[in-house]
Every structure is written in structure tokens, then in C-alpha cells.
Design a protein around this motif. Structure first.
Motif: not given
Lengths: 376, 284, 257
Positions: B147, B225-232, B241
Motif C-alpha cells: 500500500y 482505490y480498492a488497494l488503499t481506499s484513497g489513503n494514498l 471522493n
């Protein structure tokens, strides 16, 4: 079509999980509720609906709050065909569908959106007003005074865990920080974009000294969770919880419970409400499109959802119906159902953030979250 | 004379038809988007464009550009090597077909299924991760994580490399074997052949491919998005978003971010054209 | 030339591991029936879904229609631009890069605001060919661009003209055959883009194959993995078919000669 899942597994296990567990299936299962539906709406409305013959709904997943059963039953009772488009869409996409499709025959008749979007839709004149027969039993703070939108059900933040990966179920927010849960705790998306994730941060705030006006402690909690290596940034889904990729998922109670039911027989999933913390809930809103190609069927659908049986069906799908408190007061919830839910008081005390509080929280979140929760 | 000018009418007709079609259905909505980025409640405002200077958007710009450039670069190199390998005359025909058709599919295999496959392999509880741990190599302990930009680059290569294979194939095929033989006859080593003949001929195509791979990574959303939920922070997830989320809705911010992306893309196009022109000055 | 040396095989082996690994794990998950049992349950349930054939048909039709649109509108324009209006190249490149930077939902919003009719176009799934044309455009443009650069278009055309052919004949008999590989590549990519496109179809509420995959993915995880596996296999076979058909028509997907 898939069969409705079996219930035998859950009952004993659910009771064994104790008071903190949620035992939605204990009240006889969804099948029983189906037979009890009485027809709603005036005869004139029913006739008009039958003439229209169809209903276009949007973003209603079959295993979300029992919508599958509600839709099947509506079709049977009123001889109407339901077209269920884009089941996994977002509220924004629902509004866009109304704008894009206007009065085409495929346009959505009714929508089920988050509160912020209910307000947007009203401002943009995308809805037509309608007040159901049980209008007065819907609390004032979750409906628009002139009938453009109205809350339908609510849920609270819960923890769901895949017991083949997780040895001990975490029960409190503090538990999540334990080293045994390294790389395990996930949300169902980004708090800035996904309703349940936003709710999770707010719930963490309430449990760590924050309030509806102060979401910062919740963000800091997730910062700690991330620094400890316990936060798993993968977007949590049915697949990821069931497969164990995200073994602990913080999500609305009705979603976690539906996943548990869907996984019955494949893997055990435990669902609890976090202990020693005020529950944080959020609700969704119904509205009829101003351009609905089948307006009468839409109105009949609303009467159906807000009837006693409709509301009980939501409860059967583990989502608390918006009329819950008034129905409890009127003794309309069967006693054995009440017995197996966590004390109705817990849900009576669920307060929702006001629009202003939500907006302020989102702003804080947008500023703080990227700084506090950082990925490598 | 007349035949000549009539002859030119048809070509221009096709060009105009294409441009008209593009203007109507692509450029017009883009202009609307740009206009939206400037529209506040009371007329024109620059607040949304100025908001692009906020910390998290700067991070998003940086991350997106780095990720796209890195995965494009790896894609060009690795894809080029693989394409070259299977296009050699000595490679069996069936291998060529298998690789090409697989590439066509893999070039578009992205989003949630791809993320799922990689989390299952290289996630913190993934099969390869656990396997390596059991023989003593703890990659997460050593600081690797799926991630991160590095992790995402690895995942993006899954569709970047095949894309490169497909795109560069015609160019590789245009390298005449006679040129190679001529070089060898003159005593050149393979390295010299590539440096003086092969790569210069390929260079415009390499730039073209790089742009495509950059754009492909730049616009990728679902996988990240699937990998990081947008946290990166990435530009596409930030736009997602505000434009299609469930929590907040700000079309103007989304529009402003898109304008930012357009600027970056134009920059890449310009830089590539400039470098390509310089490189081809001594070619041909 | 030497045989495919060890270096070559090493490259291919590494590539194979990298590409097949995640697929294998997806397949394994698709066969998981809980508690250590594995079987084809998910595939059986999946194939009994009512929409699976109709959505596949729509997606395939859309793919073919988009390919046709690209061949008719894009290829001639590109060839002629290279021949007669090379100064327009930046415009073409810009247009070919736009789809990467305009978010799908913004494009839908824009198109919906600008074009509210006619109903016979907007109401059918074939309305999607318009946005799909642009989604595939960057890939198709680059594929054909690389192909054109590999030719010496000006010389070929001049030679043909001086031999007395007219423009149409030159395009048909000289340019297009030489662009065969690039056209095949662009077709493959377009097919893949359209089959996999999800956002537009979803927001406009059309039931395409990618939309179905997403729906399945939401509430039936092992079926979703099965569907991913199946669609990968089907698409792979289709692509191989396209390649073979191209070969039979005299095209060599040959090595660098």
C-alpha cells in the motif's frame, strides 16, 4: 436466483455470542415476515400503480437492509415489475441518474440517498413531495417538513470479524490497537467518500473523548491505528471480509450482519457493537423523483416501506427502521424479536449528527486525515 | 489541377469530420468542466483553483505524477523487452500469439479483481508474503508494503507492461533484419546496433508509448482505490471522493482537479514532443 | 538468428510468474466453498444468473460498434493528417489525451446536460458508443500512430500517385495493408476497453457485462472471482481468435524480419 440463506447456523451461535452480539435472525427469519404483509395504500392508488405496472429503483443491493425480500414481495403483492439498476452505486450516482435520464422510461422512480444528498436533491428540485400514511411517526429531525425526503432506516457502527483469521473478537475501540490485530482492521472505503467509513471515524471520536461537534479524536485514533500497523487500507468488501483479506471490518451493523449471513456455511463471522462507547448511527433517506415515469407505483412503494410490515422487514434485514422507537412504544415489535436485540434503549439513544455538525466534521476530516493517516 | 484540389477535399473532409465529432462530444464537455471549476455561487471565482494549493492536493499531484511516470517507465522497458523477445524470428508462432492475446486481456485487467489478486499474493497476509516469511524473509518487516507508491507501481505494471507489448509490436516489426545484418557485416556489436540504429528508429514510438502508459496510469482509479481506499492521495481518488462519493459533493473541486490533470497531461505531451524533436534531429 | 536464447526464456519465465500468480490465486478463491472444500459451485451458480448472456451480448455488440466507429472516423483522419496537415498533430494528440484526464462521471454529466435527445439514441445502449469511442481513443490513436510512424507514409503515397493510382486506391491497397498489425493491436485494445468499461454504463443504468461483474462482486465474492476468471478466459480466446483471423487474411504477426 440464489436462495435466501439458511438460518439454522446463526441462531445458536448468535445467542452464544452474548448480549453484545446482534441476533437479528432470531425472530423467525425473513420468510415469516413475508406472509404477514397486508396491502397498503388506497384502492385508487393500487389500481393506478397496477396500470403503470413497473417500478424503477436504483442502488438497492439485494442483501442491504432486506431489500431483496422487499422487492420480491412488492412484485408479488401488486403485480408490478421492479427494475433494480446499479445496485452498488453511490448517492451521487443516483442523483446523476435522475439528471441524466429525466423522464425516459428507464429513469429511476425512487431513490435511497444519504442525508447530504437528500438536501442537494431537494435544492435542485429533483424530488416531488409525498407524505406517507405513517408520516407522523417519522421523527422530525430525519425528514423534510414539506415531504421531499424522509429517513427510512438507520444503522450503527459495528465491528465484523472473520473468525478463521481472528482468534479473539475485539470488543472495544481500544482492543483494536492490540498488536495481535496487526494489518487486520479495515474500513469500507475512504471516510471522505464512503458513508460507513465516515461513520466509523465519528464513532471512534465519540468513544475517545470527542463529540458530535468534535471529530478530531476519532481521526487521531485512526492515526494511532495506522502507526501501530493495525490499519489495513484495503477497501473492505464482502469479498475481502469473507476471504480474510481484511479480517476485521468496521461497517454499518446491517451490512456486517448481511455479510455474516451470506458467509454462513463458508466461514464464521462475528458482529458486535463496540462496548463502552455511545453508538454512532446514520440514516438513509427516501425520495420520489420529480420526473418519475411511474409516480403512482412510486407512492405505493413508499406506503409499503413505511407500513408496519415494511418497517419490520427492514429490521429483518438488520437495519433499524426509522419508526423503530414509535413502534416499540406501540408494542408493534414482537416480544421475542425485542428480546434478541440489544436493549432497545441503546438504539433509542442513537443520536444523529445534524447537517451542520456533519459538514463541520467533514471539513476537519478533509484537513486532518491526509496529514494524520499516511501510507508508506 | 481540378483533380488535385478535388483530391484534397476528401482528406480534409475526414479530418474535419473527426475534429467536429471530437469537439461536440469531448471538447465541449471539457470546456464545461473548466467553466465549472471557475463558477462559484456568485459568478466567477478562483477559489477552487486556488484550493489546489492545499497540502493534500499537492501531495496528490506529486503522488500521481510519480506513480504514473514510474509505472510508465517500467512498462516501457519491461514491455519492450518482452515484445522484443517474442518477436524474434526464432520464437515459436504459438508463443507470439499467446503472449499477444494475453497482453490484450491483461492490458485491461484492472480495478477490483486485480487488487484482489495482488492482495492475495503480496498483501500483509498474502500467500507470497507468508511464504517468504516462512523461509525467513519478512518483506513487511523490512519496510515493504503493497500500500505505497512502490506497491502500486508493481500492481500497475500488470496492465502497463501488456499495453506496451501491444503498442510497440508494429514498431519492432519495422526494424528490418537487413539493417541488423548490415551492421553485423560492418563489424558492429549488438549493443552498437541498438545504440546507433535500433533505438533511434524506435525513439518516436517509444515516446508515444510512454505518453500512453503515463496517461493510462494517471487516469487509473478503481485499482488504487480498492488497494488503499484513497489513503494514498492520488488525483483520481480525490476527484472520486468529491464527485461520486457518498459523503460529500463538490463538483467545482472535482472540476478544478480535472483542470489540474489536464495541465499535467499537456505538460507531458509538450515535454515529450520537445524531447522527441531533439532526439530525431540527427535521425533520417 | 540464434534460437530464443536463455536470456529470452528467463525474461519470459519471470513475466509468466508475475502475470499468472494473481490469476492463480483468484481462481483458487473462486473454487472455495468454505471450510477447506473446493469445487465448481460458484461457476454453476454464476452461469444460472439470468442476465449473464444478455449483458455479454450487449457488451460484445458495443465493442464491435465502437471498433467500426474508430475505423471509419479515426483511421482516415489520422492518415490524412499525417499526409496533408501535419501541423494539426498537436490538436490530435491533445484530443487523444483528453479522455485520460476528464473523469467519467464529469463527462456523463456534461453530455447529459448538452444532449437531451433524441430519445431513440439516448435511450438505447448504443448511445454508449459515443463515450466509448473517446475512452478507446487514446489507445487506438497510439497504436495507429506507432504503426504510421513505422511507415514512410509520404514516400509510399507519392510513389503510388506517380504510378497513377488515386487516393482511395492508395489507402486501400498500400497504406491499410501496411497498417495491419497496428490495426489489429488497436482493435484488440478497443475490444478490451469496451468490454471492461464500467462507469459510464453504470451511471447511465445500462446492463453491460462489466456492470454485471461489479454487481456480482458486491454480494457474491466467490462468484465474482469465478466471473473474473471466466471473463479473462473468454476475452483471451476472443483475442486469440482475432489474431488468427488476421493471420489467415495474409497478415503476418511475424517477427522482425
Amino acid at each position: 436466483m440464489r436462495d435466501l440463506p439458511s438460518f439454522t447456523l446463526s441462531r445458536r451461535k448468535a445467542l452464544a455470542l452474548g448480549a453484545a452480539g446482534l441476533a437479528g435472525t432470531a425472530f423467525g427469519g425473513r420468510r415469516a415476515l413475508a406472509e404477514d404483509f397486508k396491502a397498503v395504500g388506497s384502492p385508487a392508488l393500487q389500481a393506478a400503480a397496477k396500470k403503470e405496472g413497473a417500478l424503477n429503483v436504483i442502488t438497492l443491493p439485494r442483501d442491504w437492509a432486506n431489500y431483496g425480500l422487499l422487492m420480491d414481495n412488492f412484485e408479488k403483492l401488486y403485480g408490478v415489475k421492479i427494475d433494480d439498476a446499479n445496485p452498488d452505486g453511490s448517492s451521487a450516482e443516483e442523483l446523476q441518474a435522475i439528471r441524466s435520464l429525466k423522464s425516459q422510461s428507464r429513469a429511476p422512480d425512487v431513490v435511497d440517498v444519504g442525508p447530504a444528498f437528500a438536501l442537494t436533491g431537494t435544492t435542485e428540485k429533483l424530488f416531488q413531495p409525498y407524505k406517507v400514511a405513517t408520516w407522523k411517526e417519522i421523527p422530525d429531525d430525519v425528514k423534510s417538513a414539506d415531504g421531499h425526503w424522509y429517513g427510512d432506516y438507520f444503522g450503527v457502527v459495528s465491528f465484523g470479524a472473520n473468525m478463521s483469521v481472528v482468534k479473539t473478537m475485539p470488543r472495544t475501540w481500544a482492543d483494536l490497537l492490540k498488536p495481535e490485530y496487526k494489518g487486520m482492521v479495515a474500513l469500507n472505503g475512504n471516510p471522505l467518500g464512503a458513508g460507513a467509513a465516515f461513520g466509523a471515524v465519528f464513532a471512534a471520536a465519540l468513544a475517545n473523548g470527542g463529540s458530535y461537534d468534535n471529530i478530531a479524536p476519532g481521526i487521531e485514533f485512526f492515526g494511532k491505528l495506522n502507526a501501530a500497523g493495525n490499519y489495513n487500507p484495503v477497501k473492505g468488501t464482502t469479498a475481502s471480509l469473507t476471504s480474510g483479506q481484511t479480517p476485521i471490518l468496521i461497517n454499518w451493523d446491517y451490512l456486517n450482519l448481511a455479510i455474516r449471513e451470506g458467509a454462513a456455511g463458508k466461514t464464521d463471522i462475528t458482529v458486535v457493537l463496540p462496548e463502552n462507547a455511545p453508538p454512532f448511527g446514520n440514516y438513509y433517506c427516501q425520495a420520489i423523483s420529480a420526473y418519475a415515469p411511474h409516480p403512482n407505483t412510486a407512492k405505493l412503494w413508499m406506503e409499503y416501506l413505511y407500513s408496519d410490515e415494511g418497517q419490520l422487514a427492514f429490521l429483518g434485514g438488520f437495519a433499524h427502521p426509522i419508526r423503530f422507537n414509535s413502534m416499540v412504544a406501540q408494542g408493534k415489535i414482537p416480544a421475542d424479536v425485542l428480546k434478541n436485540l440489544p436493549s432497545a434503549d441503546a438504539y433509542k439513544n442513537v443520536k444523529f449528527a445534524t447537517d451542520a455538525q456533519s459538514a463541520a466534521a467533514k471539513k476537519t476530516l478533509a484537513d486532518m486525515w491526509p496529514k494524520v493517516v499516511k501510507l508508506g | 489541377m481540378i483533380r488535385r484540389s478535388l483530391g484534397l477535399a476528401v482528406p480534409y473532409l475526414f479530418i474535419v469530420a473527426f475534429l467536429a465529432f471530437a469537439t461536440l462530444f469531448m471538447v465541449a464537455p471539457t470546456v464545461m468542466l473548466a467553466a465549472q471549476s471557475l463558477s462559484g455561487d456568485n459568478g466567477i471565482t478562483f477559489e477552487y483553483l486556488q484550493a489546489l494549493g492545499e497540502y493534500r492536493y499537492i501531495v496528490a499531484f506529486r503522488n500521481s505524477i510519480v506513480l504514473s511516470a514510474a509505472s510508465a517507465f517500467v512498462g516501457v522497458v519491461a514491455g519492450g523487452l518482452i515484445a522484443h523477445t517474442v518477436l524474434k524470428p526464432s520464437a515459436p508462432n504459438s508463443l507470439r500469439s499467446a503472449v499477444t492475446s494475453f497482453s490484450a486481456v491483461a492490458a485491461n485487467f484492472g480495478g477490483v479483481p486485480l487488487a484482489f489478486g495482488f492482495v492475495a499474493t503480496l498483501g500483509s497476509l498474502g500467500l507470497l508474503t507468508q511464504g517468504l516469511k516462512s523461509i525467513g524473509i519478512d518483506i513487511y518487516g523490512m519496510g515493504f508494503t503493497l500500500y505505497s507508491i512502490t506497491g502500486l507501481t508493481i500492481v500497475y505494471c500488470y496492465f502497463q507492461i501488456p499495453l506496451m507489448v501491444i503498442i510497440i509490436t508494429p514498431a519492432l516489426q519495422s526494424l528490418r533484419v537487413e539493417w541488423r545484418e548490415a551492421c553485423e557485416n560492418l563489424g558492429a556489436t549488438p549493443a552498437q546496433y541498438w545504440r546507433m540504429v535500433g533505438l533511434p528508429v524506435l525513439l518516436p514510438s517509444l515516446f508515444s508509448s510512454f505518453i500512453l502508459l503515463f496517461g493510462s496510469a494517471f487516469s487509473a482509479y478503481a485499482t488504487a482505490y480498492a488497494l488503499t481506499s484513497g489513503n494514498l492521495a492520488l488525483l483520481t481518488t480525490e476527484i472520486g471522493n468529491v464527485l461520486s462519493g457518498d459523503v460529500m459533493s463538490s463538483p467545482q473541486t472535482g472540476a478544478a482537479l480535472s483542470v489540474g490533470m489536464i495541465v499535467v497531461m499537456v505538460g507531458v505531451l509538450g515535454l515529450s514532443a520537445f524531447l522527441s524533436k531533439r532526439a530525431s534531429r540527427w535521425h533520417k | 538468428m540464434k534460437r530464443l536464447g536463455t536470456g529470452g526464456w528467463v525474461i519470459l519465465a519471470l513475466a509468466a510468474i508475475y502475470f499468472i500468480g494473481p490469476l492463480v490465486l483468484t481462481v483458487i478463491f473462486s473454487m472455495w466453498e468454505g471450510r477447506g472444500h473446493y469445487g465448481f459451485d460458484s461457476y454453476v451458480t454464476l452461469l444460472q444468473r439470468p442476465n449473464i448472456v444478455s449483458s455479454l451480448v450487449i457488451s460484445v455488440e458495443l465493442s464491435l460498434a465502437t471498433c467500426a466507429a474508430l475505423v471509419v472516423l479515426l483511421v482516415p483522419a489520422m492518415v490524412f493528417m499525417n499526409l496533408y496537415a501535419p501541423k494539426l498533430r498537436p490538436v490530435f494528440e491533445f484530443i487523444a489525451a483528453l479522455p485520460f484526464v476528464v473523469p467519467a462521471i464529469a463527462l456523463v454529466a456534461g453530455l447529459s446536460a448538452l444532449f437531451t435527445g433524441p430519445e431513440w439514441l439516448i435511450g438505447t445502449p448504443f448511445y454508449l458508443v459515443i463515450p466509448y469511442f473517446f475512452l478507446a481513443l487514446p489507445y487506438a490513436y497510439r497504436a495507429i500512430d506507432v504503426g504510421i510512424r513505422a511507415l514512410d507514409l509520404a514516400t509510399l503515397t507519392e510513389a503510388g500517385l506517380s504510378l497513377g493510382a488515386d487516393l482511395g486506391q492508395i489507402i486501400r491497397l498500400v497504406v491499410l495493408p501496411n497498417l495491419r498489425t497496428a490495426l489489429v493491436g488497436s482493435t484488440l485494445l478497443t475490444l478490451a476497453v469496451v468490454m471492461g468499461e464500467f462507469t459510464f454504463a453504470n451511471v447511465l443504468l445500462f446492463h453491460t457485462f462489466a456492470v454485471l461483474i461489479n454487481e456480482v462482486g458486491q454480494n457474491a465474492p466467490t462468484e465474482a472471482a469465478a466471473l473474473s476468471t471466466l471473463s479473462f478466459l473468454i476475452t483471451w480466446l476472443a483475442m486469440a481468435g482475432v489474431l488468427l483471423a488476421g493471420r489467415r487474411g495474409g497478415v503476418q504477426l511475424s517477427g522482425a524480419r
